[in-house]
Design a protein around this motif. Structure first.
Motif, PDB file in Angstrom:
ATOM      1  N   ASN A 117      31.142  29.901   9.732  1.00 44.60           N
ATOM      2  CA  ASN A 117      31.199  29.795  11.212  1.00 44.60           C
ATOM      3  C   ASN A 117      30.595  28.481  11.714  1.00 44.60           C
ATOM      4  OD1 ASN A 117      32.336  32.460  11.486  1.00 44.60           O
ATOM      5  ND2 ASN A 117      30.281  33.290  11.171  1.00 44.60           N
ATOM      6  N   HIS A 118      30.837  27.421  10.968  1.00 51.26           N
ATOM      7  CA  HIS A 118      30.245  26.149  11.374  1.00 51.26           C
ATOM      8  C   HIS A 118      30.816  25.650  12.702  1.00 51.26           C
ATOM      9  CE1 HIS A 118      33.969  24.767   9.376  1.00 51.26           C
ATOM     10  NE2 HIS A 118      33.897  23.750  10.209  1.00 51.26           N
ATOM     11  N   GLU A 119      32.051  26.103  13.038  1.00 53.27           N
ATOM     12  CA  GLU A 119      32.621  25.675  14.320  1.00 53.27           C
ATOM     13  C   GLU A 119      31.778  26.183  15.497  1.00 53.27           C
ATOM     14  OE1 GLU A 119      35.985  25.852  11.352  1.00 53.27           O
ATOM     15  OE2 GLU A 119      34.400  27.224  11.991  1.00 53.27           O
TER      16      GLU A 119
ATOM     17  N   ALA B 192      34.686  15.507  20.871  1.00 54.90           N
ATOM     18  CA  ALA B 192      35.052  16.584  19.949  1.00 54.90           C
ATOM     19  C   ALA B 192      35.187  16.065  18.524  1.00 54.90           C
ATOM     20  CB  ALA B 192      36.357  17.239  20.397  1.00 54.90           C
ATOM     21  N   ALA B 193      35.777  14.884  18.364  1.00 55.52           N
ATOM     22  CA  ALA B 193      35.951  14.311  17.032  1.00 55.52           C
ATOM     23  C   ALA B 193      34.606  14.050  16.358  1.00 55.52           C
ATOM     24  CB  ALA B 193      36.756  13.021  17.110  1.00 55.52           C
ATOM     25  N   LEU B 194      33.653  13.538  17.140  1.00 57.93           N
ATOM     26  CA  LEU B 194      32.349  13.210  16.564  1.00 57.93           C
ATOM     27  C   LEU B 194      31.499  14.453  16.298  1.00 57.93           C
ATOM     28  CD1 LEU B 194      31.485  10.082  18.746  1.00 57.93           C
ATOM     29  CD2 LEU B 194      31.996  10.091  16.293  1.00 57.93           C
ATOM     30  N   LEU B 195      31.659  15.484  17.093  1.00 56.63           N
ATOM     31  CA  LEU B 195      30.776  16.646  17.003  1.00 56.63           C
ATOM     32  C   LEU B 195      31.388  17.859  16.290  1.00 56.63           C
ATOM     33  CD1 LEU B 195      29.463  16.403  20.672  1.00 56.63           C
ATOM     34  CD2 LEU B 195      28.062  16.069  18.630  1.00 56.63           C
ATOM     35  N   HIS B 196      32.659  17.788  15.904  1.00 56.71           N
ATOM     36  CA  HIS B 196      33.345  19.005  15.451  1.00 56.71           C
ATOM     37  C   HIS B 196      32.793  19.570  14.139  1.00 56.71           C
ATOM     38  CE1 HIS B 196      35.490  16.341  12.697  1.00 56.71           C
ATOM     39  NE2 HIS B 196      36.022  17.394  12.095  1.00 56.71           N
ATOM     40  N   ASP B 197      32.149  18.761  13.307  1.00 60.85           N
ATOM     41  CA  ASP B 197      31.587  19.257  12.042  1.00 60.85           C
ATOM     42  C   ASP B 197      30.065  19.255  12.031  1.00 60.85           C
ATOM     43  OD1 ASP B 197      33.901  19.958  10.767  1.00 60.85           O
ATOM     44  OD2 ASP B 197      34.149  18.064   9.694  1.00 60.85           O
ATOM     45  N   SER B 198      29.439  19.088  13.165  1.00 60.01           N
ATOM     46  CA  SER B 198      27.970  19.042  13.217  1.00 60.01           C
ATOM     47  C   SER B 198      27.345  20.368  12.778  1.00 60.01           C
ATOM     48  CB  SER B 198      27.498  18.679  14.625  1.00 60.01           C
ATOM     49  OG  SER B 198      27.999  19.619  15.581  1.00 60.01           O
ATOM     50  N   GLY B 199      28.094  21.461  12.921  1.00 60.79           N
ATOM     51  CA  GLY B 199      27.583  22.782  12.559  1.00 60.79           C
ATOM     52  C   GLY B 199      27.323  22.954  11.071  1.00 60.79           C
TER      53      GLY B 199
END
Length: 394
Positions: A73-75, A59-66
């Protein structure tokens, strides 16, 4: 590092490198690694099982990938990217579901986290509030808002925004964050409050200074008096220079005229007696013009001395060299000291200087007016005389 976590790290690095716009000054790989580091701090100092720890790291690594897709709505976009990537990596469904929930928990920052994992990801995502690099990270976020035209915060507005967030809109949830990050957060808040206080004091000081300056400029008669004397004396000196220039012109022109007459006409008078009178008139008027021009610029001789009684009675004008040029230096210095002790004496001296400059100008311009009148009249009369005598001679 677990192989799937390591693969996720490499995936995020390449994703941000290839697809994240460079206007994301804050929400980038550096921020992701900071959140990942904070997650590991909490994991290593808390009782968390292996599966939950893995979920949190994903989650830490992927949470801002959006952000590579959309800021809005990047989440939700991050959830899509995370689910797609983790499935390809063969990650268990329950871990993927946990990652989804953790990522979405970072969206609703004003709501209370529902479980321990959400508390941890929320604390890790906002851990910069309790870190020494808070000010740096905060400035990066401000610049990101500016570069993306989201909000053009000034430094003062951003200071207020940060104080508001730290006081009203943020809190740590986990025991580790409350114990280790909360004190630094309070220090950061204290720095912000002190900075705001100093800014207000500085603003108030500058406001008061500007007000006093404006009042002094507008209300002080002293400044107006000084401006009057400065302007009046400067104008008088300019007028004196103009008068001297005009007199010099008359001297030069008539000197040339007399030279030409003497060199060209005098030798012809023996055979042309009728030219004697017009030539004599021409030379006479030119000579009178030159004399008047010299008189206009001739300096007056002054005695250049004063007595102690003159200074004490304020009868001597020490601003004009003609009143002191014969005095000894120590006597002149004493007189100047006496002058500067009394402001009224200073103004009185300046007034005298202004008055006598005016008298000199009046004399110069009267003589100059007469000089120009004689020059014009003499030129006309001489020309008429030349024409008349030439006609009578025919």
């Amino acid at each position: 590092m677990d192989t799937t976590v390591e693969a996720t790290d490499k995936f995020i690095f390449q994703l941000f490198k290839n697809k994240l716009p460079n206007t994301f000054i804050y929400h980038n790989y550096t921020h992701t690694k900071r959140v990942y580091k904070s997650i590991n701090e909490i994991i290593e100092n808390s009782q968390i099982d292996v599966k939950d720890a893995k979920t949190l790291r994903f989650a830490a690594l992927l949470h801002d990938s959006g952000y590579t897709v959309s800021r809005e709505n990047h989440e939700e976009e991050s959830v899509k990217i995370a689910v797609d990537f983790l499935k390809k990596q063969g990650v268990e469904e329950d871990i993927i579901e946990g990652v989804k929930n953790c990522i979405l928990a970072t969206k609703f920052k004003n709501t209370t986290p529902q479980n321990e994992l959400e508390k941890i990801i929320r604390d890790a995502d906002s851990s910069h509030f309790g870190k020494d690099y808070f000010e740096e990270a905060s400035e990066f976020l401000r610049q990101e808002y500016i570069s993306q035209n989201i909000h053009n915060y000034t430094a003062e507005e951003w200071l207020e925004e940060n104080i508001k967030v730290l006081v009203e809109n943020h809190q740590f949830y986990t025991d580790y964050a409350l114990k280790n990050w909360q004190p630094t957060k309070e220090e950061n808040l204290s720095k912000l409050l002190n900075k705001r206080k100093k800014n207000k004091e500085k603003f108030q000081k500058e406001k008061t200074k500007a007000k006093l300056k404006a009042k002094y400029k507008n209300d002080s008669p002293e400044r107006g008096i000084q401006t009057f004397y400065r302007t009046a004396l400067r104008n008088h000196m300019k007028l004196s220079d103009i008068a001297d220039t005009k007199a010099n012109i008359m001297l030069s022109v008539n000197a040339i005229i007399i030279s030409l007459v003497l060199s060209n006409l005098i030798s012809k008078l023996d055979n042309n007696n009728y030219l004697i009178i017009p030539t004599a008139l021409f030379v006479l008027f030119s000579a009178i013009t030159m004399v008047l021009a010299v008189i206009a610029t001739r300096p007056n001789v002054t005695r250049g001395e004063f007595t102690k009684e003159d200074v004490e009675k304020q009868n001597v004008n020490l601003t004009f060299f003609g009143n002191f040029h014969k005095m000894e230096l120590d006597q002149f210095e004493w007189a100047i000291d006496e002058l500067l002790k009394d402001r009224n004496y200073v103004y009185k001296s300046l007034t005298k200087d202004l008055y006598f400059l005016g008298k000199v100008l009046d004399r110069k311009y009267r003589i100059l007016r007469l000089t120009y009148t004689i020059f014009v009249a003499g030129t006309i009369i001489s020309l008429i005389a030349f024409a008349l005598f030439f006609y009578l001679e025919q």
